[in-house]
Design a protein around this motif. Structure first.
Motif, PDB file in Angstrom:
ATOM      1  N   LEU A  24       0.700  -1.134   0.013  1.00  0.00           N
ATOM      2  CA  LEU A  24       0.089  -0.046   0.089  1.00  0.00           C
ATOM      3  C   LEU A  24       0.829   1.348   0.075  1.00  0.00           C
ATOM      4  N   SER A  25       1.976   1.094   0.857  1.00  0.00           N
ATOM      5  CA  SER A  25       2.896   2.392   0.811  1.00  0.00           C
ATOM      6  C   SER A  25       3.328   2.790  -0.571  1.00  0.00           C
ATOM      7  N   SER A  26       3.413   1.860  -1.617  1.00  0.00           N
ATOM      8  CA  SER A  26       3.902   2.186  -2.848  1.00  0.00           C
ATOM      9  C   SER A  26       2.966   2.867  -3.687  1.00  0.00           C
ATOM     10  N   VAL A  27       1.557   2.834  -3.657  1.00  0.00           N
ATOM     11  CA  VAL A  27       0.849   3.490  -4.368  1.00  0.00           C
ATOM     12  C   VAL A  27      -0.289   4.526  -3.395  1.00  0.00           C
ATOM     13  N   ILE A  28      -0.146   4.582  -2.250  1.00  0.00           N
ATOM     14  CA  ILE A  28      -1.153   5.610  -1.561  1.00  0.00           C
ATOM     15  C   ILE A  28      -0.558   7.043  -1.736  1.00  0.00           C
ATOM     16  N   PRO A  29      -1.330   8.078  -2.091  1.00  0.00           N
ATOM     17  CA  PRO A  29      -0.663   9.451  -1.757  1.00  0.00           C
ATOM     18  C   PRO A  29      -0.464   9.940  -0.423  1.00  0.00           C
ATOM     19  N   PRO A  30       0.354  10.820  -0.214  1.00  0.00           N
ATOM     20  CA  PRO A  30       0.899  11.327   0.964  1.00  0.00           C
ATOM     21  C   PRO A  30      -0.391  12.249   1.627  1.00  0.00           C
ATOM     22  N   LEU A  31      -1.123  12.988   0.872  1.00  0.00           N
ATOM     23  CA  LEU A  31      -2.239  13.581   1.039  1.00  0.00           C
ATOM     24  C   LEU A  31      -3.664  13.295   0.411  1.00  0.00           C
ATOM     25  N   ILE A  32      -4.677  12.995   1.503  1.00  0.00           N
ATOM     26  CA  ILE A  32      -5.951  12.460   1.102  1.00  0.00           C
ATOM     27  C   ILE A  32      -6.773  13.640   1.336  1.00  0.00           C
ATOM     28  N   LEU A  33      -7.832  13.609   0.504  1.00  0.00           N
ATOM     29  CA  LEU A  33      -8.918  14.771   0.790  1.00  0.00           C
ATOM     30  C   LEU A  33      -9.850  13.911   1.447  1.00  0.00           C
ATOM     31  N   GLY A  34     -10.482  14.103   2.714  1.00  0.00           N
ATOM     32  CA  GLY A  34     -11.320  13.403   3.508  1.00  0.00           C
ATOM     33  C   GLY A  34     -12.931  13.955   3.320  1.00  0.00           C
ATOM     34  N   THR A  35     -13.901  13.463   3.138  1.00  0.00           N
ATOM     35  CA  THR A  35     -14.971  14.014   2.750  1.00  0.00           C
ATOM     36  C   THR A  35     -16.400  13.629   4.168  1.00  0.00           C
ATOM     37  N   ALA A  36     -15.647  13.550   5.186  1.00  0.00           N
ATOM     38  CA  ALA A  36     -16.671  13.549   6.340  1.00  0.00           C
ATOM     39  C   ALA A  36     -17.390  14.757   6.307  1.00  0.00           C
ATOM     40  N   THR A  37     -16.608  15.728   5.911  1.00  0.00           N
ATOM     41  CA  THR A  37     -17.640  17.231   5.891  1.00  0.00           C
ATOM     42  C   THR A  37     -18.540  17.240   4.821  1.00  0.00           C
ATOM     43  N   PHE A  38     -18.793  16.271   3.904  1.00  0.00           N
ATOM     44  CA  PHE A  38     -19.877  16.202   3.008  1.00  0.00           C
ATOM     45  C   PHE A  38     -21.318  15.489   3.772  1.00  0.00           C
ATOM     46  N   ASN A  39     -21.493  16.179   4.834  1.00  0.00           N
ATOM     47  CA  ASN A  39     -22.281  15.541   5.679  1.00  0.00           C
ATOM     48  C   ASN A  39     -23.047  16.412   6.802  1.00  0.00           C
ATOM     49  N   THR A  40     -24.289  16.173   7.166  1.00  0.00           N
ATOM     50  CA  THR A  40     -24.893  17.341   7.969  1.00  0.00           C
ATOM     51  C   THR A  40     -24.169  17.432   9.550  1.00  0.00           C
ATOM     52  N   GLN A  41     -23.360  16.566   9.655  1.00  0.00           N
ATOM     53  CA  GLN A  41     -22.753  16.528  11.148  1.00  0.00           C
ATOM     54  C   GLN A  41     -21.443  17.822  10.813  1.00  0.00           C
ATOM     55  N   TYR A  42     -21.227  18.139   9.713  1.00  0.00           N
ATOM     56  CA  TYR A  42     -20.409  19.513   9.636  1.00  0.00           C
ATOM     57  C   TYR A  42     -21.080  20.427   8.923  1.00  0.00           C
ATOM     58  N   VAL A  43     -22.000  20.411   8.054  1.00  0.00           N
ATOM     59  CA  VAL A  43     -22.386  21.525   7.259  1.00  0.00           C
ATOM     60  C   VAL A  43     -24.214  21.111   7.410  1.00  0.00           C
ATOM     61  N   ALA A  44     -24.891  22.303   7.410  1.00  0.00           N
ATOM     62  CA  ALA A  44     -26.241  22.297   7.495  1.00  0.00           C
ATOM     63  C   ALA A  44     -27.062  21.436   6.263  1.00  0.00           C
ATOM     64  N   SER A  45     -26.470  21.630   5.019  1.00  0.00           N
ATOM     65  CA  SER A  45     -26.953  21.079   4.080  1.00  0.00           C
ATOM     66  C   SER A  45     -25.998  20.625   2.948  1.00  0.00           C
ATOM     67  N   PRO A  46     -25.252  19.597   2.936  1.00  0.00           N
ATOM     68  CA  PRO A  46     -24.288  19.108   2.131  1.00  0.00           C
ATOM     69  C   PRO A  46     -24.720  19.018   0.672  1.00  0.00           C
ATOM     70  N   GLU A  47     -25.902  18.542   0.453  1.00  0.00           N
ATOM     71  CA  GLU A  47     -26.381  18.610  -0.924  1.00  0.00           C
ATOM     72  C   GLU A  47     -26.108  19.853  -1.685  1.00  0.00           C
ATOM     73  N   HIS A  48     -26.118  20.814  -0.758  1.00  0.00           N
ATOM     74  CA  HIS A  48     -25.972  22.239  -1.413  1.00  0.00           C
ATOM     75  C   HIS A  48     -24.521  22.930  -1.381  1.00  0.00           C
ATOM     76  N   MET A  49     -23.772  22.298  -0.887  1.00  0.00           N
ATOM     77  CA  MET A  49     -22.397  22.703  -0.571  1.00  0.00           C
ATOM     78  C   MET A  49     -21.786  22.517  -2.139  1.00  0.00           C
TER      79      MET A  49
END
Length: 376
Positions: free
Chosen positions: A20-45
């Protein structure tokens, strides 16, 4: 309480030709923020502009989960709309957690979760799948889930298998248990909120040695802002106020750090992001990515954003950190050194007894509602 049923026999270890270390990039964009736990209306972000800009900047890995509300569907819709070649990006999701107290780690539940994720993400394979929040279920459940993910790997639907969670003793012990029970180490372990300005526990020699003993290939650091704890507006002024596990005193103490950062001409977010990205890149090099174009491995970080502007800021800091690691511009190095001194001389003393504080997970009020057994 009845004894847990024995886990099904693990399939024979399937050869993973490329670590895995040979193929995984060192910076990953997490999308937990695409969720009502972080934003009121993720469908409109602006989820599609965020993914589009990430791809144009060279960010090639995305992390999501069925637990993150509409995140998988939104990420899948963005990728379908943008149509990047499938081999050009690394796709990560999770399985096992369905709700705040709803878990299904059964082999059938894990398989169903993966199939659903494949459909939502519009792909025929998942590059990495974690058993999500392993501290909430029994070790036998985790072993059964890992075994099922490895069966799915043998079918070509999953490439790499890992676990995620919060308590470090649980993550280290389960990593070793998987190795001992199956003869094969985990490809990845994802820890969150344990290498931040507030909590640096993940980098302790004892913890890293335990993961090394379990032969974990990649150790990832997520939630570098402590799930919003280390932000200028603070937790109590954000949607996370209702569910964030940090006690009131810790929330208040972290909010006070804003004035320390501003006195140096920076926002608290920039200080926290720069400290974590730069520190983890070197502290976790032994468990890091070898795919970033550097001679040395680079510790892998997962960071989430809710706007293109936040993405641009994170990328700017990351680019400066990488330049420093490669012996680049002195300005970037001096700013990172300033942040390190700021942490040691002002921020950590200001945190006092809250430095390296780890909250309980699961909390004392946790009551399981799903089919999986509670952790013993």
């Amino acid at each position: 309480m009845p004894s847990p049923a024995p886990a099904p026999a693990a399939p024979p270890p399937a050869a993973v030709p490329i670590p895995l270390s040979s193929v995984i990039p060192p910076l990953i964009l997490g999308t937990a923020t695409f969720n009502t736990q972080y934003v009121a209306s993720p469908e409109h972000m602006p989820y599609t502009p965020i993914i589009s800009r990430a791809l144009s900047l060279g960010i090639r890995a995305f992390d999501t989960s069925p637990y993150y509300g509409p995140s998988e569907s939104l990420l899948g819709a963005a990728l379908t709309s943008l149509s990047p070649p499938r081999d050009s990006y690394f796709l990560i999701t999770k399985a096992g957690r369905r709700g705040p107290s709803d878990f299904d780690y059964s082999p059938a539940g894990i398989r169903s979760s993966v199939e659903r994720s494949l459909a939502r993400l519009g792909t025929d394979r998942l590059d990495l799948v974690y058993c999500h929040d392993v501290e909430f279920v029994s070790p036998a459940d985790v072993l059964a889930a890992v075994s099922e993910l490895r069966r799915l790997r043998s079918e070509g639907k999953v490439r790499y298998v890992g676990i995620s969670g919060y308590p470090l003793p649980t993550l280290t012990s389960l990593s070793l248990s998987v190795l001992e029970a199956t003869g094969e180490p985990l490809d990845a372990v994802l820890s969150y909120s344990h290498f931040t300005l507030q909590n640096t526990s993940l980098s302790s020699p004892a913890v890293l040695s335990a993961f090394a003993a379990a032969r974990v290939n990649v150790l990832l650091n997520a939630s570098i802002l402590g799930m919003g704890l280390l932000t200028s507006r603070g937790i109590d002024a954000a949607p996370m106020a209702a569910w964030h596990p940090a006690p009131p005193a810790l929330r208040s103490r972290c909010t006070e750090l804003k004035t320390i950062a501003e006195a140096e001409g920076m926002g608290l977010e920039e200080v926290a992001i720069r400290w974590s990205l730069a520190g983890w890149a070197t502290a976790a090099a032994a468990f890091g990515s070898a795919s970033g174009g550097r001679n040395a491995r680079t510790g892998v970080s997962v960071t989430g954003v809710s706007s293109v502007a936040e993405l641009e800021e994170t990328w700017r800091v990351w680019s400066e950190v990488v330049s420093e690691l490669e012996g680049g511009t002195p300005g970037a190095a001096s700013k990172t050194d300033l942040v390190r001194r700021l942490a040691e001389e002002r921020i950590w003393p200001a945190l006092g007894e809250w430095k390296d504080y780890t909250w309980e997970s699961p909390g004392p009020d946790y009551v399981p509602t799903g089919p999986s057994r509670p952790r013993l």
